[in-house]
Scaffold this motif. Sequence first.
Motif, mmCIF file in Angstrom:
data_model
loop_
_atom_site.group_PDB
_atom_site.id
_atom_site.type_symbol
_atom_site.label_atom_id
_atom_site.label_comp_id
_atom_site.label_asym_id
_atom_site.label_seq_id
_atom_site.Cartn_x
_atom_site.Cartn_y
_atom_site.Cartn_z
ATOM 1 N N LEU A 209 -41.392 9.091 0.109
ATOM 2 C CA LEU A 209 -41.033 8.290 1.279
ATOM 3 C C LEU A 209 -39.668 8.683 1.824
ATOM 4 O O LEU A 209 -39.473 8.731 3.033
ATOM 5 C CB LEU A 209 -41.076 6.804 0.926
ATOM 6 C CG LEU A 209 -42.461 6.203 1.119
ATOM 7 C CD1 LEU A 209 -42.606 4.906 0.357
ATOM 8 C CD2 LEU A 209 -42.730 5.957 2.589
ATOM 9 N N ALA A 210 -38.714 8.973 0.929
ATOM 10 C CA ALA A 210 -37.380 9.353 1.401
ATOM 11 C C ALA A 210 -37.439 10.646 2.204
ATOM 12 O O ALA A 210 -36.648 10.855 3.119
ATOM 13 C CB ALA A 210 -36.423 9.508 0.220
ATOM 14 N N VAL A 211 -38.378 11.526 1.889
ATOM 15 C CA VAL A 211 -38.488 12.795 2.612
ATOM 16 C C VAL A 211 -39.383 12.656 3.845
ATOM 17 O O VAL A 211 -39.074 13.168 4.918
ATOM 18 C CB VAL A 211 -39.050 13.891 1.677
ATOM 19 C CG1 VAL A 211 -39.373 15.152 2.465
ATOM 20 C CG2 VAL A 211 -38.048 14.202 0.576
ATOM 21 N N MET A 212 -40.489 11.941 3.690
ATOM 22 C CA MET A 212 -41.480 11.932 4.768
ATOM 23 C C MET A 212 -41.130 10.975 5.907
ATOM 24 O O MET A 212 -41.504 11.214 7.044
ATOM 25 C CB MET A 212 -42.874 11.574 4.233
ATOM 26 C CG MET A 212 -43.495 12.634 3.370
ATOM 27 S SD MET A 212 -43.421 14.284 4.083
ATOM 28 C CE MET A 212 -44.784 14.219 5.225
ATOM 29 N N LEU A 213 -40.414 9.892 5.611
ATOM 30 C CA LEU A 213 -40.102 8.958 6.694
ATOM 31 C C LEU A 213 -39.243 9.611 7.784
ATOM 32 O O LEU A 213 -39.552 9.455 8.974
ATOM 33 C CB LEU A 213 -39.452 7.685 6.146
ATOM 34 C CG LEU A 213 -39.436 6.528 7.134
ATOM 35 C CD1 LEU A 213 -40.829 6.140 7.556
ATOM 36 C CD2 LEU A 213 -38.724 5.318 6.552
ATOM 37 N N PRO A 214 -38.193 10.373 7.420
ATOM 38 C CA PRO A 214 -37.443 11.072 8.471
ATOM 39 C C PRO A 214 -38.330 12.031 9.276
ATOM 40 O O PRO A 214 -38.197 12.095 10.513
ATOM 41 C CB PRO A 214 -36.384 11.854 7.692
ATOM 42 C CG PRO A 214 -36.201 11.084 6.432
ATOM 43 C CD PRO A 214 -37.539 10.503 6.111
#
Lengths: 262, 257
Positions: A151-156
């Motif tokens: 999530l930390a990578v894909m949300l941006p």
Amino acid sequence: MIRRLVEKTGALIEEFFRYAGQLTILFAQTVTCAITPPFSGYRFLWQAKRVGPGSFFISSLVALFVGMIIALQMAYMMLKLSGEIYIPNVIAVSLTRELGPVLTALIVAGRIGAGITAEIGSMVVTEQVDALRAFAINPVRYLVVPRFLALAVMLPVLTVFAVLVGIFGGFLICYYKLGISHIMYWQMVVDSVGLKDIVTGLAKTVFFGMIIALVGCFEGLHVRGGADGVGRSTTLSVVRSFIMIIMFDCFFTFIFYFLFNA
Amino acid sequence: MIEIANLYKTFDKVQVLNGLNLTVRDGETKVIIGRSGAGKSVLLKSIVGIVAPDSGSIKVGGTEVVGLSEHAYNKVRKNIGLVFQGGALFDSLNVGENIGFVLDEFGRLLPEARRERVAHALSLVGMKGIEEMMPSQLSGGMRKRVSLARVLCMEPKILLYDEPTSEVDPITADAINSLMMEMHDKLKVTSIVVTHDMTTAFKIADSVAMFYHGQVIADGTPDEIRNSRHPVVQQFINGRAVGPVTEDESMKFGHVR
Ligand SMILES: Nc1ncnc2c1ncn2[C@@H]1O[C@H](COP(=O)(O)OP(=O)(O)O)[C@@H](O)[C@H]1O
Ligand SMILES: [Mg+2]
């Protein structure tokens, strides 16, 4: 009556801080597991695949309409002031700094955060999490870390796409309804959005991603009872990540404001 | 050797384990009997550390495990295999991945050797060639056996079986009994078997312990238990609805007043 109110508020505040504390502990455990071997790239990629492509369509669709709505709302006001030329600015900056990150985070919280809670929650109920521990596997490492990183990578990434689509939505209105030429529109967009806007917008989404994963996993791991417990926790998970996302957004906006404007 | 002394566990004011004492010698098969809700599963979970006892002591191979850190406990856990009452299969993994789970997480086996180990474990429980099926496609009894295969695959020194023969047909149950006896005879595994099945109990046990009100009220060889004069033990092993256990007001049921 007043006393009841005060007591109730006190209890709520206490509850909030207890929850924040528990989340912080989970955060610390997750980070510790994430930076110590063994690593599992496979599980991370698997989760990233579930978060990313699946949410792309809905977050872009929402952004497209939001871009169009802002354009129309702004047109309503700016036409009175003969300032329609500033509409592209407003669309680009508000989407990059606020609306893109927050709306995407809320959509992903509803879509992915709830899914995480339901999935982990049913694993708790059917003793699969107990089984992990019995096999000497740390559930935080196995379940939380891949989702947290994904999530930390894909949300941006999702946010970047959503913002672009949103700006395109604004373009549709400006070009076809307000008669702003496409060269003019894109020129205004590029000129108005600074590096600062992009960085602050994206920095927030990394945190939002972490919040969604942590709240989702926390609620899942703390499911009590059977299927009704899973349902209750899933609802709680969405409500709590919504609140946390909005609160943190306010907090970040505050910080960035003083960091860059003072 | 597993030595349990003075174990207490309370769940929301319900006293489940009430000063329980139990010793299982190396290579021994200990059968635990007792009514549903007597705390048998809680005891097995306490041994692997997924339930934390309120007080008391559990020694596994001489190591005190109560209050051990997760990290230190994991070393102990690698020697203990627990077959969960409900199977607890990972439902996002297929049967082959479930059985090879521990090998995949810790092992350094080549793919070919791993596949053989998994296939062998499946054949031990009489379910060859279902590696590709998902747990949701299995019946209760099949899940139980896959769960057993998963634990056998990690080749533990201590095996804890939680009702391994419930939910399976009598023929399979007998095969599982033989398998448990084989683990005992050939591999000298130390086992605790929780069961309601008296045939299983008397067939495979070196000794039988009866749980009642959170304590062991009788512990002895199958013959000693069979000939026990304890009325509770007698009522239980003969499966009678009327007796001291059901006279206990809190456990009374099935009577129309
Ligand atoms: N996680 C838990 N939370 C609350 N109560 C529990 C929990 N696990 C077990 N219990 C209670 O402990 C008692 C013993 O359960 P258990 O060990 O599963 O019984 P059994 O002997 O049938 O295996 C039951 O009354 C059950 O309600
Ligand atoms: Mg049980």
